[in-house]
Design a protein around this motif. Structure first.
Motif, PDB file in Angstrom:
ATOM      1  N   LEU A 210       0.828  -1.205   0.000  1.00 51.16           N
ATOM      2  CA  LEU A 210       0.000   0.000   0.000  1.00 51.16           C
ATOM      3  C   LEU A 210       0.864   1.258   0.000  1.00 51.16           C
ATOM      4  CD1 LEU A 210      -2.776   1.241   0.023  1.00 51.16           C
ATOM      5  CD2 LEU A 210      -2.786   1.099   2.513  1.00 51.16           C
ATOM      6  N   GLY A 211       1.975   1.236   0.727  1.00 46.88           N
ATOM      7  CA  GLY A 211       2.865   2.385   0.718  1.00 46.88           C
ATOM      8  C   GLY A 211       3.420   2.649  -0.669  1.00 46.88           C
ATOM      9  N   PHE A 212       3.722   1.584  -1.404  1.00 49.18           N
ATOM     10  CA  PHE A 212       4.280   1.726  -2.750  1.00 49.18           C
ATOM     11  C   PHE A 212       3.298   2.406  -3.698  1.00 49.18           C
ATOM     12  CE2 PHE A 212       5.273   0.281  -7.046  1.00 49.18           C
ATOM     13  CZ  PHE A 212       6.652   0.492  -7.108  1.00 49.18           C
ATOM     14  N   VAL A 213       2.030   2.030  -3.618  1.00 47.48           N
ATOM     15  CA  VAL A 213       1.061   2.561  -4.581  1.00 47.48           C
ATOM     16  C   VAL A 213       0.419   3.857  -4.116  1.00 47.48           C
ATOM     17  CG1 VAL A 213       0.576   0.284  -5.515  1.00 47.48           C
ATOM     18  CG2 VAL A 213      -0.820   1.149  -3.648  1.00 47.48           C
ATOM     19  N   SER A 214       0.286   4.051  -2.807  1.00 44.34           N
ATOM     20  CA  SER A 214      -0.373   5.265  -2.314  1.00 44.34           C
ATOM     21  C   SER A 214       0.598   6.430  -2.184  1.00 44.34           C
ATOM     22  CB  SER A 214      -1.021   5.013  -0.953  1.00 44.34           C
ATOM     23  OG  SER A 214      -0.039   4.849   0.058  1.00 44.34           O
ATOM     24  N   ARG A 215       1.904   6.123  -2.034  1.00 41.81           N
ATOM     25  CA  ARG A 215       2.936   7.148  -1.872  1.00 41.81           C
ATOM     26  C   ARG A 215       2.635   8.043  -0.682  1.00 41.81           C
ATOM     27  NH1 ARG A 215       2.593  10.260  -7.122  1.00 41.81           N
ATOM     28  NH2 ARG A 215       4.308  11.440  -6.193  1.00 41.81           N
ATOM     29  N   SER A 216       2.087   7.475   0.377  1.00 40.33           N
ATOM     30  CA  SER A 216       1.750   8.257   1.564  1.00 40.33           C
ATOM     31  C   SER A 216       1.898   7.410   2.813  1.00 40.33           C
ATOM     32  CB  SER A 216       0.320   8.796   1.463  1.00 40.33           C
ATOM     33  OG  SER A 216      -0.073   9.401   2.671  1.00 40.33           O
ATOM     34  N   SER A 217       2.859   7.772   3.664  1.00 40.57           N
ATOM     35  CA  SER A 217       3.015   7.056   4.933  1.00 40.57           C
ATOM     36  C   SER A 217       1.812   7.283   5.838  1.00 40.57           C
ATOM     37  CB  SER A 217       4.294   7.515   5.648  1.00 40.57           C
ATOM     38  OG  SER A 217       5.443   7.174   4.908  1.00 40.57           O
ATOM     39  N   ILE A 218       1.277   8.508   5.822  1.00 35.34           N
ATOM     40  CA  ILE A 218       0.092   8.798   6.614  1.00 35.34           C
ATOM     41  C   ILE A 218      -1.101   8.004   6.095  1.00 35.34           C
ATOM     42  CG2 ILE A 218      -1.622  10.589   7.058  1.00 35.34           C
ATOM     43  CD1 ILE A 218       0.620  10.837   8.943  1.00 35.34           C
ATOM     44  N   GLY A 219      -1.255   7.937   4.784  1.00 37.36           N
ATOM     45  CA  GLY A 219      -2.366   7.174   4.212  1.00 37.36           C
ATOM     46  C   GLY A 219      -2.266   5.694   4.511  1.00 37.36           C
ATOM     47  N   THR A 220      -1.034   5.193   4.682  1.00 33.34           N
ATOM     48  CA  THR A 220      -0.813   3.772   4.967  1.00 33.34           C
ATOM     49  C   THR A 220      -0.840   3.486   6.457  1.00 33.34           C
ATOM     50  OG1 THR A 220       0.646   3.820   3.031  1.00 33.34           O
ATOM     51  CG2 THR A 220       0.677   1.822   4.323  1.00 33.34           C
ATOM     52  N   LEU A 221      -0.928   4.525   7.285  1.00 28.44           N
ATOM     53  CA  LEU A 221      -0.844   4.383   8.741  1.00 28.44           C
ATOM     54  C   LEU A 221      -1.757   3.303   9.313  1.00 28.44           C
ATOM     55  CD1 LEU A 221      -0.076   5.207  11.623  1.00 28.44           C
ATOM     56  CD2 LEU A 221      -1.646   7.144  11.422  1.00 28.44           C
ATOM     57  N   PRO A 222      -3.049   3.240   8.957  1.00 27.82           N
ATOM     58  CA  PRO A 222      -3.896   2.195   9.557  1.00 27.82           C
ATOM     59  C   PRO A 222      -3.390   0.788   9.268  1.00 27.82           C
ATOM     60  CG  PRO A 222      -5.249   3.871   8.498  1.00 27.82           C
ATOM     61  CD  PRO A 222      -3.835   4.137   8.083  1.00 27.82           C
ATOM     62  N   VAL A 223      -2.916   0.561   8.046  1.00 24.81           N
ATOM     63  CA  VAL A 223      -2.410  -0.771   7.695  1.00 24.81           C
ATOM     64  C   VAL A 223      -1.091  -1.047   8.412  1.00 24.81           C
ATOM     65  CG1 VAL A 223      -1.600  -2.231   5.810  1.00 24.81           C
ATOM     66  CG2 VAL A 223      -3.577  -0.767   5.475  1.00 24.81           C
ATOM     67  N   THR A 224      -0.217  -0.050   8.486  1.00 24.03           N
ATOM     68  CA  THR A 224       1.058  -0.235   9.172  1.00 24.03           C
ATOM     69  C   THR A 224       0.838  -0.593  10.636  1.00 24.03           C
ATOM     70  OG1 THR A 224       1.995   1.455   7.703  1.00 24.03           O
ATOM     71  CG2 THR A 224       3.308   0.796   9.596  1.00 24.03           C
ATOM     72  N   GLN A 225      -0.126   0.055  11.274  1.00 20.57           N
ATOM     73  CA  GLN A 225      -0.395  -0.248  12.677  1.00 20.57           C
ATOM     74  C   GLN A 225      -0.965  -1.649  12.826  1.00 20.57           C
ATOM     75  OE1 GLN A 225      -2.220   2.910  14.870  1.00 20.57           O
ATOM     76  NE2 GLN A 225      -2.911   1.589  16.528  1.00 20.57           N
ATOM     77  N   ARG A 226      -1.811  -2.056  11.906  1.00 15.62           N
ATOM     78  CA  ARG A 226      -2.355  -3.416  11.970  1.00 15.62           C
ATOM     79  C   ARG A 226      -1.248  -4.447  11.760  1.00 15.62           C
ATOM     80  NH1 ARG A 226      -8.260  -3.047   8.918  1.00 15.62           N
ATOM     81  NH2 ARG A 226      -8.873  -1.079   9.844  1.00 15.62           N
ATOM     82  N   VAL A 227      -0.327  -4.153  10.866  1.00 15.74           N
ATOM     83  CA  VAL A 227       0.804  -5.055  10.649  1.00 15.74           C
ATOM     84  C   VAL A 227       1.611  -5.205  11.931  1.00 15.74           C
ATOM     85  CG1 VAL A 227       3.074  -5.164   9.543  1.00 15.74           C
ATOM     86  CG2 VAL A 227       1.036  -4.782   8.157  1.00 15.74           C
ATOM     87  N   ALA A 228       1.913  -4.076  12.586  1.00 16.05           N
ATOM     88  CA  ALA A 228       2.705  -4.124  13.819  1.00 16.05           C
ATOM     89  C   ALA A 228       2.000  -4.930  14.901  1.00 16.05           C
ATOM     90  CB  ALA A 228       2.991  -2.701  14.314  1.00 16.05           C
ATOM     91  N   GLU A 229       0.672  -4.743  15.035  1.00 16.93           N
ATOM     92  CA  GLU A 229      -0.075  -5.410  16.096  1.00 16.93           C
ATOM     93  C   GLU A 229      -0.362  -6.868  15.767  1.00 16.93           C
ATOM     94  OE1 GLU A 229      -3.608  -3.214  16.803  1.00 16.93           O
ATOM     95  OE2 GLU A 229      -2.580  -1.360  17.331  1.00 16.93           O
ATOM     96  N   ARG A 230      -0.895  -7.122  14.578  1.00 20.62           N
ATOM     97  CA  ARG A 230      -1.456  -8.440  14.275  1.00 20.62           C
ATOM     98  C   ARG A 230      -0.487  -9.379  13.567  1.00 20.62           C
ATOM     99  NH1 ARG A 230      -7.513  -6.510  12.288  1.00 20.62           N
ATOM    100  NH2 ARG A 230      -7.975  -5.258  14.147  1.00 20.62           N
ATOM    101  N   ASN A 231       0.465  -8.833  12.834  1.00 22.00           N
ATOM    102  CA  ASN A 231       1.443  -9.689  12.164  1.00 22.00           C
ATOM    103  C   ASN A 231       2.759  -9.788  12.927  1.00 22.00           C
ATOM    104  OD1 ASN A 231      -0.397 -10.151  10.178  1.00 22.00           O
ATOM    105  ND2 ASN A 231       0.702  -9.086   8.546  1.00 22.00           N
ATOM    106  N   PHE A 232       3.135  -8.709  13.630  1.00 16.03           N
ATOM    107  CA  PHE A 232       4.404  -8.722  14.356  1.00 16.03           C
ATOM    108  C   PHE A 232       4.230  -9.003  15.839  1.00 16.03           C
ATOM    109  CE2 PHE A 232       6.844  -5.824  11.183  1.00 16.03           C
ATOM    110  CZ  PHE A 232       6.858  -6.880  10.288  1.00 16.03           C
ATOM    111  N   GLY A 233       3.030  -8.823  16.392  1.00 16.68           N
ATOM    112  CA  GLY A 233       2.812  -9.085  17.805  1.00 16.68           C
ATOM    113  C   GLY A 233       3.237  -7.959  18.715  1.00 16.68           C
TER     114      GLY A 233
END
Length: 488
Positions: free
Chosen positions: A290-313
């Motif tokens: 999503l970061g690659f296609v959206s070109r926005s770290s803020i726009g990707t924020l919800p997914v990044t947080q879910r990755v940290a919580e649910r995929n990384f623990g």
């Protein structure tokens, strides 16, 4: 006589799964954007003589960027305030905060050194034979001007400028200084944290406002394929492959530096902390994509947080602080690799020699000034900041805009990977990482589900959450729509 009634359900036609897949939609948009851009170019579209198709692509792309930028100012402010407030729910909050900021600085420092090395190896601007612009008055920049820019001129970080048009009319434009807004948000967040119960209504309002803004961002993200068609199509139509090819060495240097950070630096850090490199990349893939296609770290924020919580623990309370803060200040791509190589390119392009002091200044600006990008699309602000501080011709900014859509995709993708990585590393160091979630099978695209809301920060402290009440991976997986995972 009895009769049996049979209800015949109409057969529902559903699209194949690959057609509704977000990644497929983006790939299709990339192809379509290139094709439409080439068609517009073949029809004679240039910036001086625009065609209908080229103008339409430009309008679509600029409108999508405007949508993203419209949410930046309130999102930066409330995300930082909320993330600082979340420290109240975290045990050893001060230590976690300082470790997070320290790792932000360490990875940015190494990344900018990699960028300088790539600029020296590829030398993308050497041999052009260009002279500095006539309006260039020599080296006048210094790092004190950068530090002065940190001081807010007003509460909203507003600035106004007036320009004269060719017809003599005067136009006044108002802009926000995102770096100053970040400083204001940090001060407000710390003040609210110190006030305790008195600030609870304000913090509740901040959390609610942040949730509303994130929901709007989800809607904007959903139309990212449309924006991609316009952005890439306009780049091809306006500049063509010939002009882009002239800057090919610069693009190659950027992506080489990004590849070293992504495929060497980050895996080394992951391995050094005793974590699986394969699980790291599989877990972070949704945010990277999503970061690659959206070109926005803020726009990707919800997914990044879910990755940290649910995929990384990463515990929810800590992730709610570290990831939003990283989305506004952690920019290894936009604020380290890119400005280092870009500054060297501009200096080489105009035949200006850089000294060791200049390279040191690039490092300082990159480590301290990463917040200037504020997680928005593009790194023009950071590039302008670096060139101004070094006293290099700002004409180089316009020169690099031709390939900015291309390099910005890779820059942002590396940004979000780093923003998910640091919380995982700090959690591992502190013994609060749920490694069963980290090592579980990762769902991937299910994290993009708009119907799955981010969990609210837990009220119990993070250490107890991680050690005494471990996360049930099967339950979390079900909430995210993922496959069954073994219980922790």
């Amino acid at each position: 006589m009895s009769s049996t009634r049979t209800d015949i359900q109409p057969r529902q036609r559903t699209l194949p799964g690959w057609m509704t897949n977000f990644g497929f939609q983006i790939l299709a948009a990339l192809v379509l954007g290139v094709v439409l851009g080439l068609v517009a170019r073949a029809a004679g579209h240039t910036e001086e003589t625009p065609t209908g198709l080229g103008t339409t692509l430009q309008l679509i792309g600029s409108s999508y960027i405007s949508l993203l930028r419209a949410a930046v100012i309130p999102l930066v402010f409330f995300a930082v305030v909320a993330s600082i407030a979340n420290l109240a729910q975290v045990t050893n909050a001060a230590r976690l905060a300082w470790k997070t900021l320290l790792w932000f600085a360490i990875t940015a420092f190494i990344s900018v050194l990699i960028g300088i090395a790539m600029g020296a190896i590829f030398q993308p601007g050497v041999g052009t034979g260009q002279e500095a612009p006539e309006e260039y008055a020599g080296r006048t920049g210094d790092w004190l001007a950068f530090l002065q820019g940190l001081i807010p001129s007003n509460f909203l970080g507003l600035s106004a400028s007036t320009t004269a048009g060719d017809d003599g009319t005067m136009t006044t434009s108002v802009s926000f200084n995102v770096l100053q807004i970040l400083v204001i948000a940090i001060v407000v967040g710390v003040a609210a944290l110190k006030l305790g119960k008195k600030a609870e209504p304000f913090l509740d309002f901040s959390q609610s406002t942040l949730a509303v803004i994130q929901k709007v961002l989800w809607w904007i993200i959903r139309i990212a394929p449309i924006g991609t068609v316009g952005l890439l199509g306009n780049a091809v139509a306006s500049y063509g492959w010939t002009t882009m090819g002239a800057l090919g060495t610069f693009v190659l240097a950027i992506y080489s530096g990004l590849a070293i950070v992504l495929l060497v630096l980050y895996p080394v850090l992951v391995k050094a902390h005793g974590l699986s490199i394969r699980k790291f990349f599989s877990g972070v893939w949704p945010a990277f994509q999503l970061g690659f296609v959206s070109r926005s770290s803020i726009g990707t924020l919800p997914v990044t947080q879910r990755v940290a919580e649910r995929n990384f623990g990463v515990p929810t309370g800590y992730a709610a602080f570290a990831v939003p803060l990283g989305a506004t200040t952690k920019m290894d791509g936009c604020a380290a690799i890119y400005p280092a190589i870009a500054a060297m390119f501009v200096a080489q392009f105009f035949g200006i020699q850089l000294t060791l002091a200049d390279y040191a200044l690039i490092v300082v600006v990159s480590v301290l000034g990463s917040a200037a990008t504020a997680g928005t699309t593009g790194a023009v602000v950071m590039l302008t900041l670096t060139l101004s501080t070094l006293g290099l011709p700002l004409a180089g900014v316009g020169l690099l805009l031709a390939v900015d859509p291309i390099v910005d995709m890779g820059r942002t993708a590396v940004n979000v990977v780093g923003q998910a990585l640091v919380p995982a590393l700090v959690s591992k160091q502190e013994g609060i990482l749920d490694e069963s979630l980290y090592n579980a099978k990762h769902a991937g695209v299910e994290l993009m589900n708009d119907d799955v809301e981010l969990a609210e920060p837990e009220t119990q402290d993070v250490v107890d959450h991680a050690q005494d009440e471990p996360v049930d991976a099967e339950r979390v997986g079900a909430e995210a729509g993922s496959a069954q995972r073994p219980s922790v």
